[in-house]
Design a protein around this motif. Structure first.
Motif, PDB file in Angstrom:
ATOM      1  N   ALA A 381       2.684  30.625 -44.089  1.00  0.00           N
ATOM      2  CA  ALA A 381       3.364  29.331 -43.998  1.00  0.00           C
ATOM      3  C   ALA A 381       4.809  29.531 -43.552  1.00  0.00           C
ATOM      4  CB  ALA A 381       3.326  28.614 -45.338  1.00  0.00           C
ATOM      5  N   SER A 382       5.335  28.549 -42.838  1.00  0.00           N
ATOM      6  CA  SER A 382       6.735  28.588 -42.426  1.00  0.00           C
ATOM      7  C   SER A 382       7.594  27.934 -43.499  1.00  0.00           C
ATOM      8  CB  SER A 382       6.919  27.844 -41.100  1.00  0.00           C
ATOM      9  OG  SER A 382       8.295  27.729 -40.779  1.00  0.00           O
ATOM     10  N   SER A 383       8.712  28.583 -43.813  1.00  0.00           N
ATOM     11  CA  SER A 383       9.634  28.014 -44.803  1.00  0.00           C
ATOM     12  C   SER A 383      10.655  27.087 -44.155  1.00  0.00           C
ATOM     13  CB  SER A 383      10.373  29.133 -45.530  1.00  0.00           C
ATOM     14  OG  SER A 383      11.247  29.813 -44.644  1.00  0.00           O
ATOM     15  N   ASP A 384      10.664  27.062 -42.800  1.00  0.00           N
ATOM     16  CA  ASP A 384      11.632  26.249 -42.054  1.00  0.00           C
ATOM     17  C   ASP A 384      13.063  26.557 -42.492  1.00  0.00           C
ATOM     18  OD1 ASP A 384       9.642  24.863 -40.575  1.00  0.00           O
ATOM     19  OD2 ASP A 384       9.279  23.556 -42.295  1.00  0.00           O
ATOM     20  N   SER A 385      13.322  27.821 -42.749  1.00  0.00           N
ATOM     21  CA  SER A 385      14.644  28.228 -43.239  1.00  0.00           C
ATOM     22  C   SER A 385      15.559  28.604 -42.082  1.00  0.00           C
ATOM     23  CB  SER A 385      14.520  29.430 -44.175  1.00  0.00           C
ATOM     24  OG  SER A 385      13.752  29.116 -45.309  1.00  0.00           O
ATOM     25  N   GLU A 386      16.816  28.230 -42.229  1.00  0.00           N
ATOM     26  CA  GLU A 386      17.834  28.719 -41.321  1.00  0.00           C
ATOM     27  C   GLU A 386      18.416  30.006 -41.883  1.00  0.00           C
ATOM     28  OE1 GLU A 386      20.671  25.643 -40.674  1.00  0.00           O
ATOM     29  OE2 GLU A 386      19.228  24.263 -39.750  1.00  0.00           O
ATOM     30  N   LEU A 387      19.268  30.660 -41.132  1.00  0.00           N
ATOM     31  CA  LEU A 387      19.866  31.923 -41.546  1.00  0.00           C
ATOM     32  C   LEU A 387      20.628  31.737 -42.855  1.00  0.00           C
ATOM     33  CD1 LEU A 387      20.158  34.850 -40.466  1.00  0.00           C
ATOM     34  CD2 LEU A 387      22.360  34.149 -39.502  1.00  0.00           C
ATOM     35  N   ILE A 460      10.103  42.019 -32.220  1.00  0.00           N
ATOM     36  CA  ILE A 460      10.381  40.752 -32.911  1.00  0.00           C
ATOM     37  C   ILE A 460       9.967  39.575 -32.041  1.00  0.00           C
ATOM     38  CG2 ILE A 460      12.250  39.239 -33.692  1.00  0.00           C
ATOM     39  CD1 ILE A 460      13.636  41.683 -34.848  1.00  0.00           C
ATOM     40  N   ARG A 461      10.286  39.655 -30.746  1.00  0.00           N
ATOM     41  CA  ARG A 461       9.882  38.561 -29.840  1.00  0.00           C
ATOM     42  C   ARG A 461       8.363  38.453 -29.759  1.00  0.00           C
ATOM     43  NH1 ARG A 461      14.687  40.213 -26.781  1.00  0.00           N
ATOM     44  NH2 ARG A 461      13.468  41.858 -25.757  1.00  0.00           N
ATOM     45  N   GLU A 462       7.679  39.577 -29.672  1.00  0.00           N
ATOM     46  CA  GLU A 462       6.217  39.559 -29.591  1.00  0.00           C
ATOM     47  C   GLU A 462       5.601  39.013 -30.878  1.00  0.00           C
ATOM     48  OE1 GLU A 462       5.191  43.565 -28.700  1.00  0.00           O
ATOM     49  OE2 GLU A 462       5.726  43.416 -26.572  1.00  0.00           O
ATOM     50  N   ARG A 463       6.153  39.400 -32.005  1.00  0.00           N
ATOM     51  CA  ARG A 463       5.628  38.916 -33.288  1.00  0.00           C
ATOM     52  C   ARG A 463       5.777  37.408 -33.403  1.00  0.00           C
ATOM     53  NH1 ARG A 463       8.374  41.745 -38.232  1.00  0.00           N
ATOM     54  NH2 ARG A 463      10.080  40.332 -37.687  1.00  0.00           N
ATOM     55  N   GLU A 472       9.521  36.087 -41.133  1.00  0.00           N
ATOM     56  CA  GLU A 472      10.179  35.042 -40.345  1.00  0.00           C
ATOM     57  C   GLU A 472      11.473  35.549 -39.719  1.00  0.00           C
ATOM     58  OE1 GLU A 472       9.088  30.843 -42.197  1.00  0.00           O
ATOM     59  OE2 GLU A 472      10.181  32.060 -43.663  1.00  0.00           O
ATOM     60  N   ALA A 473      11.715  36.858 -39.814  1.00  0.00           N
ATOM     61  CA  ALA A 473      12.948  37.422 -39.265  1.00  0.00           C
ATOM     62  C   ALA A 473      12.959  37.284 -37.744  1.00  0.00           C
ATOM     63  CB  ALA A 473      13.081  38.884 -39.671  1.00  0.00           C
ATOM     64  N   ASN A 474      14.080  36.761 -37.226  1.00  0.00           N
ATOM     65  CA  ASN A 474      14.242  36.612 -35.785  1.00  0.00           C
ATOM     66  C   ASN A 474      15.412  37.463 -35.307  1.00  0.00           C
ATOM     67  OD1 ASN A 474      16.522  35.181 -36.589  1.00  0.00           O
ATOM     68  ND2 ASN A 474      15.505  33.184 -36.374  1.00  0.00           N
ATOM     69  N   LEU A 475      15.808  37.270 -34.061  1.00  0.00           N
ATOM     70  CA  LEU A 475      16.878  38.092 -33.501  1.00  0.00           C
ATOM     71  C   LEU A 475      18.222  37.818 -34.177  1.00  0.00           C
ATOM     72  CD1 LEU A 475      15.932  37.988 -29.709  1.00  0.00           C
ATOM     73  CD2 LEU A 475      15.568  39.843 -31.335  1.00  0.00           C
ATOM     74  N   ASP A 476      18.438  36.607 -34.652  1.00  0.00           N
ATOM     75  CA  ASP A 476      19.676  36.307 -35.384  1.00  0.00           C
ATOM     76  C   ASP A 476      19.736  37.098 -36.686  1.00  0.00           C
ATOM     77  OD1 ASP A 476      20.496  34.540 -33.423  1.00  0.00           O
ATOM     78  OD2 ASP A 476      19.680  32.773 -34.440  1.00  0.00           O
TER      79      ASP A 476
END
Length: 519
Positions: A381-387, A460-463, A472-476
């Protein structure tokens, strides 16, 4: 065929569908007649104590229960219950007089698709095993919980069939003094374990882990049907065998995989089940229930010896000894160690920890999964969290790492090695879990996962593009970690294993390097 009913049923004209051929499968409690489109199951009029099919009414009742209960997991296999009229020598499905027998009709699945058969051919895949772990975890979450005032799942009710097993096996061993001595030791271990686990068994009942389970989860009762992993043939003949701790279900499956020489698949299935269910507490009961399930299979082997020819008896006796020795192996105290991963998000920590699951008897705990579980979210599930917000605030992260430390020490206490899959970029986080493990006197490792930064960014981009991963870790997030991560101290480097995750040899050799560390 020596059975007159089976012989009489082997006539295509009796059926309202085309018959490709007839094939009989016999177990100690039933006959199953395969016709091509359908399979017909007849319960033997036997009484083994734990089941009693001697009356026609009982066979009718249990046929109906079998269809109803198995539709929970195999709705496309179980069709209906059919009465048989006439006589055993001249049966008919056309109504006339009172039925003299009842059959369960099932849609027949293709030959060779049982998971037991796939395993024998070396075709059982990790993907199918992971599906199975998820199916069982989801099933356990959805089924009915035993009433608090029922006897199901009380310590005495749990122990009763275990004791009965030993009593039923003992006279079947004759004068085999070595086997009788082994049985005596196994019974003593079971009784000692029961006393030690008594408070936990009571707690499991109170917490709602006694449920309307499958009761007979092994590869011979699982098939590919329409290309889907499907569990069938649950226990319907004895409610105390079915209304049991969910741990007893997964324990039977893990035992069966181990009995077949598949420890890697067993460990994968167990880890998948635990990751979805979150029931790490069940590990405390796993060896207890695995030993019980192994002795159930051993007992069935002895039951099947009755009426077998000499070659068959010898094969079944070997099978008994195999399962008894497996049960004995569960009484041993295993070596344990704890490991944590260390590295940036996307650096291949889960890949490295998966290698440990492949090659070691180890339980993996993933921070991405446990963080979401703490906040009531499913792993995907997505937590819709910002940094630095929502479930990723500093406070939420501290709560997560506290929970990871607690789970790690609990799992070690249950007798299992554990790897905690998390970034552990802060020295305080690493020190917290190190101190907890050291207090237990268990060896500790840090698996530092490193890769070229361009590779990490690409992963990270591929995931993110593929979806379905708990992280849910992104490039930021990665950029923030690059600025704030704290390097390993000189002391921490003493128990560090470096894993270059963009180097296949470094990843593939990890298990061997860990073995060397502890030799």
């Amino acid at each position: 065929m020596s059975n007159p009913l089976i012989e009489a049923l082997s006539r295509p004209s009796l059926f309202d569908h085309p018959v490709d051929s007839f094939e009989l499968i016999e177990t100690h409690i039933s006959w199953v007649l395969l016709t091509g489109p359908y399979a017909y199951k007849i319960k033997k009029p036997v009484d083994f104590g734990f089941l009693n099919f001697t009356s026609l009414e009982a066979r009718k009742t249990y046929c109906e229960a079998e269809v109803e209960l198995n539709r929970r997991l195999a709705p496309n296999i179980y069709d209906c219950v059919l009465p048989l009229y006439g006589t055993a020598e001249a049966p008919s499905f056309n109504p006339g007089g009172e039925p003299f027998e009842y059959l369960v009709r099932m849609h027949q699945f293709p030959k060779g698709q049982l998971l037991s058969q796939l395993q024998e051919r070396g075709e059982l895949s990790l993907e199918q095993i992971d599906q199975l772990g998820k199916i069982l975890a989801d099933f356990h979450a959805s089924i009915e919980v035993a009433a608090p005032d029922s006897d199901y799942g009380t310590p005495d009710q749990v122990m009763a069939p275990i004791s009965q097993n030993f009593e039923q096996v003992r006279p079947l061993l004759g004068e085999d003094t070595q086997a009788l001595r082994q049985l005596e030791l196994l019974q003593g271990w079971a009784e000692d374990s029961f006393q030690r686990l008594h408070p936990l068994l009571t707690q499991r009942k109170e917490q709602g882990f006694i449920r309307a389970c499958h009761g007979d989860v092994h590869l011979g009762n699982i098939t590919l049907f329409n290309d889907q992993v499907t569990l069938f043939d649950c226990i319907e003949f004895n409610e105390s065998f079915r209304w049991t701790d969910t741990c007893a279900d997964i324990a039977f499956l893990i035992m069966d995989l181990e009995a077949r020489g598949e420890p890697q698949l067993a460990n994968h299935c167990l880890n998948r089940y635990l990751e979805i269910s979150g029931d790490y507490q069940s590990l405390a009961l796993l060896s207890f229930y695995k030993a019980y399930r192994a002795m159930v299979r051993a007992k069935v082997s002895l039951f099947m010896m009755q009426g077998a020819d000499e070659a068959g008896r010898e094969a079944l006796l070997r099978e008994y000894h195999k399962y008894a020795e497996l049960a004995e192996s569960y009484t041993c105290v295993p070596f344990r160690f704890a490991a944590i991963t260390h590295g940036l998000s996307g650096s291949g920590k889960s890949t490295a920890s998966s290698k440990l699951i492949d090659g070691l008897r180890i339980i993996r705990v993933r921070s991405d999964v446990e963080r979401k579980r703490l906040f009531g979210l499913a792993p995907d599930a997505s937590s819709d969290s910002e940094l630095n917000a929502n479930i990723y605030t500093p406070e939420a992260s501290q709560r997560t790492y506290d929970h990871l430390t607690q789970l790690c020490t609990e799992i070690l206490g249950y007798g299992f090695s554990v790897v905690v899959d998390a970034t552990y970029l802060k020295q305080q986080q690493r020190q917290q879990i190190h101190d907890a493990v050291e207090e237990l006197g268990v060896p500790f490792l840090i698996l530092s996962c490193e890769a070229e930064l361009d590779n990490i960014r690409q992963w990270i981009r591929e995931r993110a593009a593929q979806g379905g991963d708990p992280s849910e870790a992104n490039l930021d997030v990665l950029e923030q970690q690059l600025k704030s991560s704290e390097p390993l101290t000189e002391q921490e480097r003493l128990y560090r294993k470096l894993v270059k995750t963009d180097d296949k040899d470094s990843v593939d050799s990890l298990v061997a390097r860990i073995h060397q560390r502890f030799e």
